[in-house]
Design a protein around this motif. Structure first.
Motif, PDB file in Angstrom:
ATOM      1  N   GLY A 140       0.835  -1.185   0.000  1.00  6.62           N
ATOM      2  CA  GLY A 140       0.000   0.000   0.000  1.00  6.62           C
ATOM      3  C   GLY A 140       0.877   1.244   0.000  1.00  6.62           C
ATOM      4  N   LYS A 141       0.511   2.237   0.803  1.00 10.37           N
ATOM      5  CA  LYS A 141       1.230   3.500   0.863  1.00 10.37           C
ATOM      6  C   LYS A 141       2.157   3.504   2.067  1.00 10.37           C
ATOM      7  CE  LYS A 141       0.313   8.502   0.936  1.00 10.37           C
ATOM      8  NZ  LYS A 141      -0.763   9.528   1.026  1.00 10.37           N
ATOM      9  N   ASN A 142       3.498   3.525   1.819  1.00 13.88           N
ATOM     10  CA  ASN A 142       4.499   3.464   2.886  1.00 13.88           C
ATOM     11  C   ASN A 142       4.270   2.264   3.795  1.00 13.88           C
ATOM     12  OD1 ASN A 142       5.639   5.937   1.998  1.00 13.88           O
ATOM     13  ND2 ASN A 142       4.086   7.075   3.164  1.00 13.88           N
ATOM     14  N   SER A 143       4.106   1.097   3.181  1.00 11.50           N
ATOM     15  CA  SER A 143       3.686  -0.103   3.913  1.00 11.50           C
ATOM     16  C   SER A 143       4.782  -0.694   4.793  1.00 11.50           C
ATOM     17  CB  SER A 143       3.219  -1.173   2.930  1.00 11.50           C
ATOM     18  OG  SER A 143       2.108  -0.746   2.195  1.00 11.50           O
ATOM     19  N   LYS A 144       4.343  -1.195   5.940  1.00 10.68           N
ATOM     20  CA  LYS A 144       5.163  -2.000   6.837  1.00 10.68           C
ATOM     21  C   LYS A 144       4.395  -3.279   7.137  1.00 10.68           C
ATOM     22  CE  LYS A 144       6.749  -2.185  11.651  1.00 10.68           C
ATOM     23  NZ  LYS A 144       6.791  -1.462  12.953  1.00 10.68           N
ATOM     24  N   PHE A 145       5.060  -4.440   7.024  1.00  8.16           N
ATOM     25  CA  PHE A 145       4.389  -5.723   7.221  1.00  8.16           C
ATOM     26  C   PHE A 145       4.922  -6.409   8.478  1.00  8.16           C
ATOM     27  CE2 PHE A 145       4.011  -4.851   2.742  1.00  8.16           C
ATOM     28  CZ  PHE A 145       2.760  -5.331   2.395  1.00  8.16           C
ATOM     29  N   ILE A 146       4.043  -7.144   9.155  1.00 16.62           N
ATOM     30  CA  ILE A 146       4.463  -8.003  10.269  1.00 16.62           C
ATOM     31  C   ILE A 146       3.657  -9.287  10.238  1.00 16.62           C
ATOM     32  CG2 ILE A 146       5.074  -6.033  11.740  1.00 16.62           C
ATOM     33  CD1 ILE A 146       2.601  -6.678  13.405  1.00 16.62           C
ATOM     34  N   LEU A 147       4.213 -10.352  10.842  1.00 22.03           N
ATOM     35  CA  LEU A 147       3.494 -11.620  11.032  1.00 22.03           C
ATOM     36  C   LEU A 147       3.159 -11.730  12.510  1.00 22.03           C
ATOM     37  CD1 LEU A 147       4.394 -15.130   9.656  1.00 22.03           C
ATOM     38  CD2 LEU A 147       4.028 -14.825  12.109  1.00 22.03           C
ATOM     39  N   MET A 148       1.924 -12.162  12.803  1.00 22.62           N
ATOM     40  CA  MET A 148       1.523 -12.400  14.185  1.00 22.62           C
ATOM     41  C   MET A 148       0.784 -13.723  14.277  1.00 22.62           C
ATOM     42  SD  MET A 148       2.489 -10.068  16.357  1.00 22.62           S
ATOM     43  CE  MET A 148       1.359 -10.280  17.728  1.00 22.62           C
ATOM     44  N   ARG A 149       1.133 -14.516  15.293  1.00 20.12           N
ATOM     45  CA  ARG A 149       0.395 -15.754  15.564  1.00 20.12           C
ATOM     46  C   ARG A 149      -0.928 -15.407  16.260  1.00 20.12           C
ATOM     47  NH1 ARG A 149       4.979 -19.779  18.210  1.00 20.12           N
ATOM     48  NH2 ARG A 149       6.795 -18.699  17.345  1.00 20.12           N
ATOM     49  N   SER A 150      -1.899 -16.308  16.123  1.00 14.40           N
ATOM     50  CA  SER A 150      -3.119 -16.162  16.906  1.00 14.40           C
ATOM     51  C   SER A 150      -2.807 -16.411  18.371  1.00 14.40           C
ATOM     52  CB  SER A 150      -4.178 -17.151  16.420  1.00 14.40           C
ATOM     53  OG  SER A 150      -3.756 -18.488  16.677  1.00 14.40           O
ATOM     54  N   ILE A 151      -3.709 -16.026  19.254  1.00 12.20           N
ATOM     55  CA  ILE A 151      -3.488 -16.192  20.686  1.00 12.20           C
ATOM     56  C   ILE A 151      -3.291 -17.666  21.027  1.00 12.20           C
ATOM     57  CG2 ILE A 151      -4.575 -15.960  22.952  1.00 12.20           C
ATOM     58  CD1 ILE A 151      -5.830 -13.356  21.914  1.00 12.20           C
ATOM     59  N   ALA A 152      -4.050 -18.549  20.378  1.00 14.26           N
ATOM     60  CA  ALA A 152      -3.899 -19.983  20.626  1.00 14.26           C
ATOM     61  C   ALA A 152      -2.613 -20.535  20.025  1.00 14.26           C
ATOM     62  CB  ALA A 152      -5.107 -20.741  20.063  1.00 14.26           C
ATOM     63  N   GLY A 153      -2.004 -19.786  19.089  1.00 15.38           N
ATOM     64  CA  GLY A 153      -0.752 -20.214  18.489  1.00 15.38           C
ATOM     65  C   GLY A 153      -0.892 -21.216  17.368  1.00 15.38           C
ATOM     66  N   ASP A 154      -2.136 -21.509  16.939  1.00 16.88           N
ATOM     67  CA  ASP A 154      -2.337 -22.542  15.932  1.00 16.88           C
ATOM     68  C   ASP A 154      -2.484 -21.996  14.520  1.00 16.88           C
ATOM     69  OD1 ASP A 154      -4.725 -21.278  16.443  1.00 16.88           O
ATOM     70  OD2 ASP A 154      -5.929 -23.109  16.517  1.00 16.88           O
ATOM     71  N   LYS A 155      -2.460 -20.692  14.351  1.00 15.04           N
ATOM     72  CA  LYS A 155      -2.553 -20.093  13.025  1.00 15.04           C
ATOM     73  C   LYS A 155      -1.819 -18.762  13.043  1.00 15.04           C
ATOM     74  CE  LYS A 155      -7.134 -19.931  13.043  1.00 15.04           C
ATOM     75  NZ  LYS A 155      -7.657 -20.104  14.420  1.00 15.04           N
ATOM     76  N   PHE A 156      -1.640 -18.165  11.866  1.00 16.67           N
ATOM     77  CA  PHE A 156      -0.973 -16.866  11.828  1.00 16.67           C
ATOM     78  C   PHE A 156      -1.548 -16.025  10.699  1.00 16.67           C
ATOM     79  CE2 PHE A 156       1.461 -19.588   9.013  1.00 16.67           C
ATOM     80  CZ  PHE A 156       1.807 -18.789   7.939  1.00 16.67           C
ATOM     81  N   TYR A 157      -1.351 -14.705  10.822  1.00 23.09           N
ATOM     82  CA  TYR A 157      -1.819 -13.747   9.836  1.00 23.09           C
ATOM     83  C   TYR A 157      -0.712 -12.738   9.560  1.00 23.09           C
ATOM     84  CZ  TYR A 157      -6.539 -15.528  10.586  1.00 23.09           C
ATOM     85  OH  TYR A 157      -7.644 -16.345  10.663  1.00 23.09           O
ATOM     86  N   PHE A 158      -0.795 -12.129   8.384  1.00 21.47           N
ATOM     87  CA  PHE A 158       0.091 -11.026   8.031  1.00 21.47           C
ATOM     88  C   PHE A 158      -0.697  -9.718   8.160  1.00 21.47           C
ATOM     89  CE2 PHE A 158       1.562 -14.645   5.437  1.00 21.47           C
ATOM     90  CZ  PHE A 158       2.866 -14.750   5.900  1.00 21.47           C
TER      91      PHE A 158
END
Length: 538
Positions: free
Chosen positions: A419-437
Motif C-alpha cells: 500500500g502507501k508506505n507499507s510496513k508488514f508483520i506476522l503475528m500468531r493467533s493467541i492460541a498459536g495454531d494459526k498466523f496472519y500477516f
C-alpha cells in the motif's frame, strides 16, 4: 462406523475416527515405523495410500499420515500437530459429545442412517459447507442466519432412498451488524496495569486474570469474586506467563519470569518450593517446555548477555546447556519443537542465523534466513516428521513472505500486496495454531491470511505503532484487535472487517480476549487507568 471430521480452525484438513471391534488387535498392517509418545498416547505413522485403497469410495481426497488408538477407536490425521490437537481436546473433554447443546441436537437426528453430515454454525451463504443457494429463499421465513447446528442424512432401504434435514436455531445470536459494547468494570487497582494474562481456575474451569500494576503489586482477579489475592513481586513481570501442573495432581500454578528471577507461585499466591530462582544475567525471553506432556517441566531461558539456559523442574541448570553462549544477540524467543519424535530447540540470532540444538544441547544444524534478514513481527513453526517437512514461515518488513524448512532450504517466497508506505508483520493467533500477516500503511491497516490472501482493510487512525491480536470466540469465529500503543485504545473486528464495538476501547496495555462470569459471554478485557473492564462482544 467411520467419521471424517474437519475443524473450523483448519477446515481444509480432514481427520477420521474409525471404530473397530472391542479387544481386536491393533497391529494394523498399514502402520509404518515412526512412533512418538504424547500424553500417554502412542502416535504412529501410517501408509496413507494403503488406507485410501482400504476405505474405497468413502475416502476423502486426502492422505492420512498418523494414527493413535483410544479405547476401540482409531484416530487418523494428516499431521502430527492435528493428532496432538485431537488428543488434547479428548483429554480436556473439549468435544461435541461433551456439550449439552450437541446432545440436545443429536437426539433429534435419525439414529439409523447410512451417511450423516453434521455442521456446527454453518455459513449457509459462503458455500464453505457445501450448502448453497437453495437456502436463500428461506432466509426471512425461518431465520437461517441463526442456525446453531445443521444435519443432512442419507439412507437406503429396499431400493428406496431417503433424506432428512435438521436445523437447530440459536435465538441468542445477533447479526454481526448490531455492534455492542457492554462494559462491566469489576475491580479498581492501586495504580495502572503494566502486565496482564488470562489464567484458568483449575477448580471451576473459569477464566481469571493475573495482573501486575505499576507499583509491582500482583493480583489474581475473577469477574465473579473480584480480587482473590494480591502480593508484591519486587520486579516487573516479563511479557510471558504460563500455567503448569507442578505437582502432577491436576492443580495449576503460575510460571513467569522477572528481569533476574524465575517465579512459580500457587493459586493462593504462595511461592512454590525452590522458587523464585535467581539468574545472574538479565532475562530476555522465557518459555515452559513439557516433553511428551509428561509434566517433567523444563524452563527455557535466554538472557540479554546472549546466553540460553535450560533449567530442570526445580530450577537447576542442566549441565549440558552450560549455558549456551552466542557471539550475536538473540533475536526472538527460543522455542522447543518435536520433529520426528525427537526434541529440538530453535534459536534465532540477529545475524540471520538459525541454530538447531538437540535435547542434550548439541548443535544439529545451522542455516540462515533469506538474505540474512530479521523477521518482521513473529515467526510461525509448523512441525513435521523430518527437518525437510518442518517449516518456518516469516515475512520481511517490505512484505516478502517466506517458507523455509529446518534444513535451511527456501521453499517458497512471495510478495504481499503493498500500500502507501507499507510496513508488514506476522503475528500468531493467541492460541498459536494459526498466523496472519498485517500491513500498516499511512492511511490503512490490512489483514492477510497465511497464504497471503487479502482478508479485510480498515482506516488507520494515524499510528504506525500498533499491536495486533487474533482470537477464536466461543462460536469459533475469528476476531481481530488493533491496539494503538501511542493513543491507548483498541479496535475489534470480525473476519469480514465489521466492527464488534461501537467505539474504540481505552486501555493502558494490550487487551486480552476471554470469557465472562459464565464462561459463555465472550469479550475483551481492557485496562484503562487504574481499573479492569470486561467488554462483552458476544
Amino acid at each position: 462406523e467411520i467419521a471424517f471430521i474437519s475443524t473450523e480452525n483448519s477446515a481444509n484438513s480432514i481427520s477420521a475416527f474409525v471404530e473397530f471391534k472391542p479387544n481386536a488387535s491393533t497391529d494394523f498392517d498399514f502402520i509404518t515405523n515412526y512412533s512418538e509418545t504424547y500424553s500417554n498416547y502412542l502416535i504412529r505413522s501410517v501408509n496413507g495410500d494403503k488406507l485410501k485403497i482400504g476405505f474405497g469410495k468413502i475416502s476423502p481426497d486426502v492422505l492420512f499420515g498418523f494414527c493413535t488408538v483410544k479405547d476401540n477407536y482409531l484416530l487418523l490425521s494428516q499431521s502430527i500437530e492435528e493428532i496432538k490437537s485431537l488428543i488434547d481436546a479428548i483429554e480436556i473433554d473439549d468435544t461435541w459429545g461433551k456439550t449439552l447443546d450437541y446432545q440436545k441436537f443429536s437426539r433429534k437426528v435419525l439414529q439409523e442412517s447410512n451417511v450423516t453430515l453434521i455442521v456446527r454454525k454453518p455459513d449457509l451463504f459462503s458455500g464453505n459447507d457445501g450448502i448453497s443457494e437453495f437456502t436463500s429463499s428461506l432466509h426471512d421465513s425461518v431465520s437461517l442466519p441463526l442456525i446453531n447446528w445443521y444435519s443432512l442424512q442419507l439412507s437406503a432401504l429396499d431400493n428406496n432412498f431417503y433424506s432428512s434435514v435438521n436445523f437447530s436455531l440459536d435465538a441468542s445470536i445477533e447479526p454481526p451488524t448490531n455492534s455492542r459494547n457492554h462494559k462491566a468494570s469489576f475491580v479498581e487497582l492501586s495504580s495502572a496495569s503494566r502486565f496482564a494474562a488470562l489464567v484458568k481456575n483449575h477448580i471451576t474451569g473459569s477464566q481469571e486474570v493475573l495482573i501486575q500494576d505499576s507499583d509491582l503489586m500482583v493480583y489474581l482477579i475473577s469477574l465473579k469474586d473480584g480480587v482473590i489475592w494480591k502480593r508484591k513481586i519486587e520486579d516487573q513481570i516479563q511479557e510471558s506467563m504460563e500455567q503448569l501442573d507442578f505437582y502432577k495432581n491436576g492443580k495449576l500454578q503460575y510460571y513467569f519470569p522477572t528481569e533476574n528471577s524465575l517465579h512459580v507461585i500457587d493459586r493462593l499466591g504462595r511461592n512454590v518450593a525452590n522458587f523464585p530462582k535467581s539468574i545472574s544475567s538479565k532475562i530476555q525471553y522465557s518459555g515452559l517446555v513439557d516433553y511428551n506432556k509428561s509434566k517433567n517441566y523444563r524452563f527455557l531461558v535466554s538472557t540479554k548477555n546472549n546466553e540460553v539456559y535450560l533449567f530442570d523442574k526445580i530450577g537447576e541448570n542442566l549441565s549440558d546447556w552450560g549455558p549456551k553462549k552466542f557471539e550475536k544477540e538473540i533475536a526472538y524467543k527460543p522455542e522447543h519443537i518435536k520433529v520426528g519424535g525427537k526434541d529440538y530447540f530453535i534459536i534465532f540470532l540477529t545475524d540471520g542465523s538459525v541454530q538447531i540444538f538437540n535435547r542434550k544441547g548439541d548443535l544439529e544444524n545451522k542455516f540462515y534466513t533469506k538474505d540474512k534478514e530479521l523477521f518482521s513481527g513473529d515467526y510461525f513453526l509448523e512441525a513435521g516428521i523430518s527437518s525437510s517437512t518442518t517449516y518456518i514461515y516469516y515475512v520481511s518488513n517490505e512484505g516478502m513472505m517466506t517458507k523455509q524448512n529446518l534444513k535451511g532450504e527456501i521453499l517458497t517466497t512471495d510478495n504481499l500486496l503493498r500500500g502507501k508506505n507499507s510496513k508488514f508483520i506476522l503475528m500468531r493467533s493467541i492460541a498459536g495454531d494459526k498466523f496472519y500477516f498485517y500491513r500498516i500503511d499511512t492511511d490503512k491497516i490490512a489483514v492477510f491470511n497465511n497464504e497471503g490472501t487479502f482478508v479485510f482493510e480498515k482506516e488507520n487512525s494515524g499510528s504506525m505503532n500498533l499491536k495486533f491480536q487474533c482470537s477464536d470466540t466461543k462460536n469459533k469465529d475469528v476476531v481481530f484487535s488493533f491496539f494503538d500503543v501511542d493513543q491507548k485504545f483498541v479496535q475489534v473486528f470480525d473476519k469480514s472487517g465489521n466492527s464488534l464495538i461501537k467505539t474504540p476501547i481505552e486501555s493502558e496495555i494490550a487487551p486480552l480476549f476471554g470469557f465472562g462470569k459464565s464462561n459463555k459471554e465472550f469479550g475483551v478485557y481492557s485496562f484503562p487507568e487504574n481499573s479492569v473492564v470486561f467488554n462483552s462482544i458476544q
